[in-house]
Design a protein around this motif. Structure first.
Motif, PDB file in Angstrom:
ATOM      1  N   SER A 193       2.123   2.907  -8.890  1.00 39.07           N
ATOM      2  CA  SER A 193       1.079   3.622  -8.150  1.00 39.07           C
ATOM      3  C   SER A 193       0.484   4.742  -9.010  1.00 39.07           C
ATOM      4  CB  SER A 193       1.666   4.204  -6.859  1.00 39.07           C
ATOM      5  OG  SER A 193       2.154   3.170  -6.031  1.00 39.07           O
TER       6      SER A 193
ATOM      7  N   SER B 125       1.386  -2.882   4.564  1.00 40.08           N
ATOM      8  CA  SER B 125       0.644  -4.053   4.095  1.00 40.08           C
ATOM      9  C   SER B 125      -0.712  -3.670   3.533  1.00 40.08           C
ATOM     10  CB  SER B 125       0.448  -5.047   5.239  1.00 40.08           C
ATOM     11  OG  SER B 125       1.686  -5.475   5.707  1.00 40.08           O
ATOM     12  N   GLY B 126      -1.281  -2.611   4.093  1.00 44.78           N
ATOM     13  CA  GLY B 126      -2.607  -2.271   3.604  1.00 44.78           C
ATOM     14  C   GLY B 126      -2.968  -0.845   3.948  1.00 44.78           C
ATOM     15  N   LEU B 127      -4.137  -0.503   3.506  1.00 45.59           N
ATOM     16  CA  LEU B 127      -4.696   0.828   3.705  1.00 45.59           C
ATOM     17  C   LEU B 127      -4.739   1.205   5.172  1.00 45.59           C
ATOM     18  CD1 LEU B 127      -6.490   3.223   2.699  1.00 45.59           C
ATOM     19  CD2 LEU B 127      -8.404   1.627   2.689  1.00 45.59           C
TER      20      LEU B 127
ATOM     21  N   TYR C 144       0.828  -1.195   0.000  1.00 51.00           N
ATOM     22  CA  TYR C 144       0.000   0.000   0.000  1.00 51.00           C
ATOM     23  C   TYR C 144       0.868   1.254   0.000  1.00 51.00           C
ATOM     24  CZ  TYR C 144      -3.688   3.285   1.108  1.00 51.00           C
ATOM     25  OH  TYR C 144      -4.557   4.349   1.059  1.00 51.00           O
ATOM     26  N   ASN C 145       0.597   2.139  -0.959  1.00 52.98           N
ATOM     27  CA  ASN C 145       1.337   3.395  -1.075  1.00 52.98           C
ATOM     28  C   ASN C 145       0.614   4.467  -0.273  1.00 52.98           C
ATOM     29  OD1 ASN C 145       2.368   5.895  -1.995  1.00 52.98           O
ATOM     30  ND2 ASN C 145       3.114   4.906  -3.873  1.00 52.98           N
ATOM     31  N   ASN C 146       1.157   4.786   0.885  1.00 53.52           N
ATOM     32  CA  ASN C 146       0.456   5.722   1.758  1.00 53.52           C
ATOM     33  C   ASN C 146       0.381   7.149   1.215  1.00 53.52           C
ATOM     34  OD1 ASN C 146      -0.365   4.296   4.395  1.00 53.52           O
ATOM     35  ND2 ASN C 146       1.689   3.499   3.964  1.00 53.52           N
TER      36      ASN C 146
ATOM     37  N   PRO D 127       5.964   1.467   1.696  1.00 50.51           N
ATOM     38  CA  PRO D 127       4.727   0.725   1.539  1.00 50.51           C
ATOM     39  C   PRO D 127       4.364   0.003   2.833  1.00 50.51           C
ATOM     40  CG  PRO D 127       6.257   0.253  -0.261  1.00 50.51           C
ATOM     41  CD  PRO D 127       7.011   1.023   0.758  1.00 50.51           C
TER      42      PRO D 127
ATOM     43  N   ALA E  12      -3.130   1.001  -3.686  1.00 45.37           N
ATOM     44  CA  ALA E  12      -2.462  -0.299  -3.587  1.00 45.37           C
ATOM     45  C   ALA E  12      -2.306  -0.831  -5.006  1.00 45.37           C
ATOM     46  CB  ALA E  12      -3.269  -1.261  -2.728  1.00 45.37           C
TER      47      ALA E  12
ATOM     48  N   ASP F  99      -3.208  -4.316  -6.123  1.00 47.62           N
ATOM     49  CA  ASP F  99      -4.638  -4.623  -6.087  1.00 47.62           C
ATOM     50  C   ASP F  99      -5.370  -3.909  -7.220  1.00 47.62           C
ATOM     51  OD1 ASP F  99      -4.106  -6.053  -3.816  1.00 47.62           O
ATOM     52  OD2 ASP F  99      -4.777  -4.476  -2.439  1.00 47.62           O
TER      53      ASP F  99
END
Lengths: 308, 308, 308, 308, 308, 308
Positions: A299, F184-186, A61-63, F182, A68, A71
């Motif tokens: 991204s 793992s997730g949102l 996940y790219n903050n 990055p 993501a 995905d």
């Protein structure tokens, strides 16, 4: 089984499936392990393999960009285009042919070099599909030299010169960022400018700040089909020692990430990351940086898909 | 000032004068920094430079052979032949032209590679002057493959195949020593034998002992013009890690020195040492070994001069 | 808590106590971190520290010799003698003074270098206590040069020449083992012989076998006070790359262990291991070898104690 | 396209297909990237990945054995068994479960470690299928220690002790080869012998020669189901520096190849190669050796298939 | 033949001619391969050789300064001054004598170290010709310590203290830039100030900005004969790891280039770059930085020549 | 004898005495050589030893803070807590037990890791004595993951999650600084915030500046018992390559020093520095940085003592 930890398992880019069937893919990661075009240290033939290995550290996940990419996109690892170290023309033909086929399937290519000479066939393939391209070119060297070294028109110092000569570049929208270091002569940068490049030297970037650089890029490239070519030696050798012709006095890794993220909003149609030479790296930090920059490209591509 | 210690001063081979004027020289040390022909790890382009640097540790007198080659011979450091990484044909032309000119001046050439592909133009130049050559070829690989990799006839796997095809080799007097490791197929060694090579595998050498190997070499090469080509990967990677395609299970450095010294008495007309790849070396031990092997060649050449 | 694993805990040689009070000790391990005397690569100043660290891998029982030296002996880690890189005379004075004091307390010294120049003050201290010494000297270089380099009588090439001049050596019982490589001139080995050394070259050792070497050593040194000086470059650089002036074509690590163990039965009064240069090592294999050789010395010392 | 050169393309063992479907396979290459059980240097978790990468240099035909194992056998790359660094029991369970399933499908397993602790679950799985196993165990350490380090029964020093306790070993046919170095105490080797191991120390192997070693192995293991466990530290650190607890004075790479090839004729049912630690390797020579030893195992397996 | 690529050919600084005849030269590049004076890691004896090698990457034209120094100036590579590792006084005498002779011929010296102790004889030679010198001293350490380490007045920690005591420095115009890290005591920086140094710590430089630093330098040094001494450890170890006593928290390579270029306009009469230690470098990035800084010095010298 | 130079002598942190008797000490330096909890590269088990070695370069006086911590404080080197690589619970128990005993003696602990998993038992011990802790947590990763990897609740990604669950943290005063890369997730960063962490990402820190970061820290932590946990990967891999899971785009070493010094005035009760992995370091620059950061912690502790 949970997501495997990075030290485990076979390696593909971001653990994406390895296939040459690009149907339905959004992005194909394509390696071009060619190091014949370099003027100093070889070793970039191992760039694609090592960048893939380090991509296992990309947790997904790219903050800053809020996306993501693995995905949001169907990303595949296409593997490598066959390169022939002693025959740059044949390598060029292979790259152009295979990348054209991928692009014709409507798939975006993220190319991993290899030395910078490989950008010429990449540009040929992209221009064939998209027309003359706006180019954002991060580098310490202009790579618009005309040196026919030993009668060789192609090397890692000439791809953009040749591309302009071949009409692949929308020269009003060609921006070089990070240029520095000694050049062969008084005219090198002047020639780049005459060819149409907007040369943003490291001094201009440092003095004006990165937002001004990005503004300049957007002003020229907005609304056009944009190809991004990122030579890892745009970054200072402290952050990217694993490269063939390091130039001191460059960007930090943080700068480079900001510059790539700042391309958001452009109509990006192609990307390459070149000149990562693992034999000269240490602790794999250059390959880790390159894999992160590839992740940023993905991204951006994911955001573009989302916007449609 | 006394003899400078090895860490001091500018570098030429054995601190010999650097000149392209070969007049009056006995031996010219010639670098060929070409690494385009390798099938795996590049980096041999830095071989000549590093071997020269390590040659500063050669204190001058060869005790086992009883000769001081730098005193007995007029040795010069010719520098490097221009190599063009992406164009093996052009590199070949440069090597053949320059080496031929040196040989025509009556000067012996000691060539430092570079990968093994450079031996073909060296053989061309030597055969032009001396006729078809007896060859003592130390290697782990037969290098008599016919693989036209991607349509390329020339690589570091083919020089002896091409040389035989071109009539440069006295095939009754061609001996390969140290061959081992997996080959592409069942026929590789058989083909080498059909081409005329006497293939002494590492197993034969280990079982029969080095004196038997040397006896075999002398039996075939005595009285002929002999060219010696030494691929550093004939030696085990423990002793020579700095190379592109290491094969385990090879000679020790002591073995290799014995094998070279054992050539005493042959009419040696040319030498090369190839496949030293400094980026993969450690503590420079491969380059130190190569510089010592070059020193042994010079010693043999000095003995030959003394015998006349 | 069980015996700590090697990666844990603070470092002393073999986890022996660190103290400068030598009372009651059998053996003091003494570091001499001096690298000023080397003619090529520096770095041996870090030898004692790294050998100590690797000594944590020595699990304690010597199977071939059947002795547990750390149990049989009271071994202490004395720490380092102060070395002054730019002043070899002052360093020599420090070594001689401190080692003499240890010897005067009836304690055996196991010295860890540092370059080979440090053996001279070690010999001075030992000869002061034991008289002229029989010497077993493992090395690739004779170190009996007379070169007053830039007017400097002391370097890592001269300790045994100086020692003989100073009367510290029982020249009828001085054996050099492993000598090889180019020397400065025709006379180097001849001079060593004139000085009284029995020069066993690597060729003699290889041809005659190690048992013959050991027989020769015992024949000369039996019944005398024997000092052992082991230059790690006696071993081939494949096994000991971390050294300053590597010579190819040397002993294996197995050979070296056999040679040291074969000294059993001699009246050993002093030991040094020199020329380990960690910056040029890899995977610490040179320091691991050195720590094992130190362990063999301690084992021999333990056997001698047991025999009394 | 010709066979790709080793620097190109994605990595699987020997470019065999990566699949978890073992149906129809002869051999499954299985990685176990676990480095929790080591007493000194970690890093073997990267062993399987690096051995796979170096396996691309295996050109296919085994000349000494006269077989092309990738042609003769259906070999697959199974990938890695999930390892849990902080939980050796869970890792053991994973290995035992997955390997058992592969064996139950009639497929031979070639396991790549990982540290030597992983051999215990491998033996459990093999013994479950084949009964108590004859074992050929190449190593510098006996690994039959009983040390419950901090109450932990499992580590890389105990697998064979535990295996014997669990009845997995036909102790009359358990041979340790290459044992050397200091041990914890007087009894270590004696205990190994009491447990039923035939301990062939390096001294015995060197004195008696490798043919005698092989004769001894065949005498004990002939006609039995044989499992081969090869700790890369059986080889001298000059040839295999990339390992966690190097012991000097070991086999050469040539020796090791001879020992493995010499197992021809035994009924080999399982193999592992362990303790390759890439962070401590240089020039990848340890991983290259390991990949060649794996190739020899496959060749033996291919010969066995051919004999049926 | 075109300009050779950097990997080819023998090495001199910038491919300038190697000669000890300084007649007619503008600048002589002089190596001083001395590493005896260092308090921690040795290895700077290889600094001059490696900086020369990396100088082959300097393509010639300085874009920010608008000058091609190798065209504008007659630059020669003088080679190395003989250094005697164990005798700093003798080394000092050699440096002072040879550099004085060069200066007396009206030639500017660009000295490459070696450790910082070599600056003292360089200052002696320059002061002899130019009188007491203004000094711009880039460093992380003040190097104005008085520690007579083991009775040694000279080391890499004392050159400026000794120079001031000897009257070589115009103390009103002595500026230290980049000072940081722990010092021996409370008084170290205070003492430097009492000796006349303007100590610009890294904190002051970071807080005030580089233009303010340069303003301060010009305010003090304008109109005077200025000697510039650049210890590479002024730069952060991320950018310059190859040095003996790294101090974290330093300048970037970009900062350092700006600081050197900012000296434009001063009457620069001498330069040195010291403390580059290749054994601790990686990817040669420290040596590449040093060669670029040398290039900037040459460019400033070329501008000064042009102004006359 | 003067203060020994850093290359000499046995190693303890800052040459402080090594003792397990903490009576009368102000600070105990405690190593925790555990690397079982890492998700990628191991090797931090060698962190404490290498940081200690590099601490010998700390000359003693902290100029920016105006304090000499080794004079102002009674600092001891406690050595290492026994770690059990395969058993994180047992390691945790050892750490908690031993550190609690030290704290109970009124001694401050400066812990050197080891991977970040070790912070959990450190927090347990500190919370037992001081109650729920304010935490300043420098890192690139939030380490508040909940991933029960393979059913393991403990790893280097979970210590702060577990600590919060166990009530060890004053969540209103828990600040994470430097978070990036990055995830793992949102939800990863969001979850950290829900757990009570104030997450200051690298982007916020870069945009707002370090003084704003420090202001935020002080606003939350002032007046509370503060524990500082510093993961070296908060720093960019250019400055700290020797770590297990590098994240590009981080702080410079200068930034990091400013951030630590800026904690002055807080009631600091505990410190750890973790994730230094020497096998991946080069030129020891990561360990040098870590030793300097430890020195800054000691300096802050000394100031706090002085204020009382």
């Amino acid at each position: 089984m949970a997501e495997p930890q990075p030290f485990m398992g076979l390696v593909t880019f971001g653990r994406r499936p390895h296939t040459r069937d690009v149907t339905g893919a959004d992005v194909a990661v394509v390696g071009v392990p060619f190091d014949g075009g370099t003027s100093h240290r070889s070793g970039t033939r191992f760039g694609p393999r090592k960048i893939r290995e380090m991509s296992l550290l990309l947790w997904g996940y790219n903050n800053p960009l809020g996306v993501a990419p693995f995905d949001a996109l169907n990303v595949i690892d296409y593997g490598d285009v066959e390169s022939v170290p002693v025959n740059i023309e044949r390598t060029y033909a292979n790259v152009e042919r295979e990348v054209s086929a991928i692009l014709d399937a409507g798939v975006t290519v993220l190319a991993l070099g290899g030395d910078h000479s490989i950008t010429l066939p990449l540009l040929r393939a992209h221009a064939r599909r998209f027309g003359a391209l706006a180019i954002v070119h991060f580098d310490s060297h202009p790579d618009t030299w005309d040196s026919e070294y030993s009668g060789q028109p192609y090397s890692h110092g000439t791809p953009f010169r040749r591309a302009i000569e071949e009409g692949l570049v929308d020269t009003g929208a060609y921006v070089q960022v990070g240029i520095r270091g000694p050049t062969s002569g008084l005219d090198d940068l002047e020639e780049a400018r005459h060819l149409g490049a907007r040369v943003i030297t490291i001094d201009e970037a440092m003095a004006g700040g990165l937002p001004a650089v990005l503004q300049e890029i957007h002003a020229r490239a907005a609304g056009k089909k944009v190809y991004v070519s990122l030579d890892i030696d745009a970054v200072d050798p402290a952050f990217a020692p694993g490269t063939g012709t390091p130039e001191v006095g460059g960007f930090t890794s943080y700068d480079m990430l900001q510059l790539v993220r700042g391309l958001r909003g452009l109509d990006l149609v192609g990307f390459d990351i070149v000149e990562v030479s693992p034999p000269y790296d240490h602790g794999d930090i250059t390959a880790i940086l390159a894999s992160n920059l590839a992740f940023e490209f993905l991204s951006l591509r994911a955001l573009k898909k989302g916007e449609r």
